[in-house]
Scaffold this motif. Structure first.
Motif, PDB file in Angstrom:
ATOM      1  N   ARG A  21      15.050  -2.578 -12.629  1.00 32.64           N
ATOM      2  CA  ARG A  21      14.471  -2.900 -11.318  1.00 32.64           C
ATOM      3  C   ARG A  21      14.143  -1.632 -10.531  1.00 32.64           C
ATOM      4  O   ARG A  21      13.098  -1.540  -9.873  1.00 32.64           O
ATOM      5  N   THR A  22      15.027  -0.641 -10.610  1.00 34.79           N
ATOM      6  CA  THR A  22      14.756   0.632  -9.947  1.00 34.79           C
ATOM      7  C   THR A  22      13.518   1.287 -10.527  1.00 34.79           C
ATOM      8  O   THR A  22      12.651   1.779  -9.797  1.00 34.79           O
ATOM      9  N   ARG A  77      10.999  -0.059 -12.019  1.00 41.09           N
ATOM     10  CA  ARG A  77       9.791  -0.785 -11.605  1.00 41.09           C
ATOM     11  C   ARG A  77       9.426  -0.472 -10.163  1.00 41.09           C
ATOM     12  O   ARG A  77       8.239  -0.319  -9.828  1.00 41.09           O
ATOM     13  N   SER A  78      10.439  -0.337  -9.318  1.00 43.04           N
ATOM     14  CA  SER A  78      10.188  -0.133  -7.886  1.00 43.04           C
ATOM     15  C   SER A  78       9.588   1.242  -7.589  1.00 43.04           C
ATOM     16  O   SER A  78       8.909   1.409  -6.573  1.00 43.04           O
TER      17      SER A  78
END
Length: 261
Positions: free
Chosen positions: A214-215, A217-218
């Motif tokens: 998730r990191t 992707r962010s």
């Protein structure tokens, strides 16, 4: 490439499951080690090497039909390599190197248009103590790509990992650092089976990897997931499926009804 209308037509990309002697069928009996399987073949027990580090508890069940590749290399401790397993009518590849071969073929054929501008492809590039699967370059423009093998399906959703993967988290950290330094980076999840309508990290299996993804992707690391049907003749690059941040983020109708949802 496209024709007069400018429409992109993706070429068919398929790589064989194995080279050399024809594949043979066997029946799974037990997993006697992380990399070792015992199977029954023609009334006798044989041992086969398994490259997949995952738990595979939903696939390697007693009586499951396996495809094995005969191996006669000097120094091998087993005469066979586990290539794939049937789950119902769905054939699932258990060769963790097959996705890299598939992506390499796709890059050479221009079948991944998001990476088509790069003319140079390097494999197994060392970054510190780790290796990244691909580095693409065109002049000073570069892109790092890490490829991951996915075999597990939960409620029509392909999930990764199937076992805690500290190595996978390290790979993501390398890509995150690259992206923070302005370098293009991507992860390509190859779902080695015909099922799967979406992709999500499995937080129950590895919370650290899920958070790292998730990191990544962010901050701009690109995430792609492709369903790649498997047959005895090989694995084929199939359709791209959407990624969700977690299983709970996948719409209920998709988890209930599958691709028709």
């Amino acid at each position: 490439m496209g024709h007069g209308s400018g429409t992109y037509i993706q070429p068919t990309v398929r790589v064989p499951l194995s080279t050399g002697a024809p594949l043979v069928e066997a029946t799974f009996f037990a997993r006697s080690g992380q990399f070792l399987v015992e199977a029954q073949m023609g009334g006798r027990m044989v041992r086969a090497h398994l490259s997949d580090r995952g738990r595979l508890t939903d696939l390697l069940v007693p009586g499951a039909r396996l495809l094995l590749a005969p191996r006669e290399e000097v120094g091998r401790k087993t005469a066979f390599q586990v290539v794939a397993v049937y789950q119902g009518h769905d054939l699932v590849s258990l060769d963790t190197q097959l996705p890299n071969r598939l992506v390499a073929a796709a890059l050479s054929l221009g079948a991944l248009p998001q990476f088509s501008r790069y003319s140079r492809v390097q494999r197994e590039v060392r970054l510190g103590p780790h290796r990244i699967d691909f580095r693409l370059s065109e002049g000073l423009d570069t892109c790092l790509i890490e490829v991951k093998s996915v075999t597990r399906i939960i409620d029509h959703v392909a999930v990764f990992p199937d076992a805690p993967t500290e190595r996978g988290s390290h790979h993501l950290e390398l890509l995150i650092n690259a992206a923070r330094n302005g370098q293009r980076a991507a992860v390509v999840f190859i779902i080695q089976r015909s099922q799967g309508c979406a992709f999500a990290p499995d937080e129950e299996v590895d919370v650290a990897f899920s958070r790292a993804l998730r990191t990544a992707r962010s901050i701009g690391v690109e995430i792609y997931a492709y369903v790649c049907p498997v047959s005895i003749s090989g694995v084929t690059l199939g359709r791209e499926v959407p990624m969700f941040a977690s299983l709970s983020a996948v719409p209920l109708e998709l988890r209930r009804d599958g691709c028709a949802g």
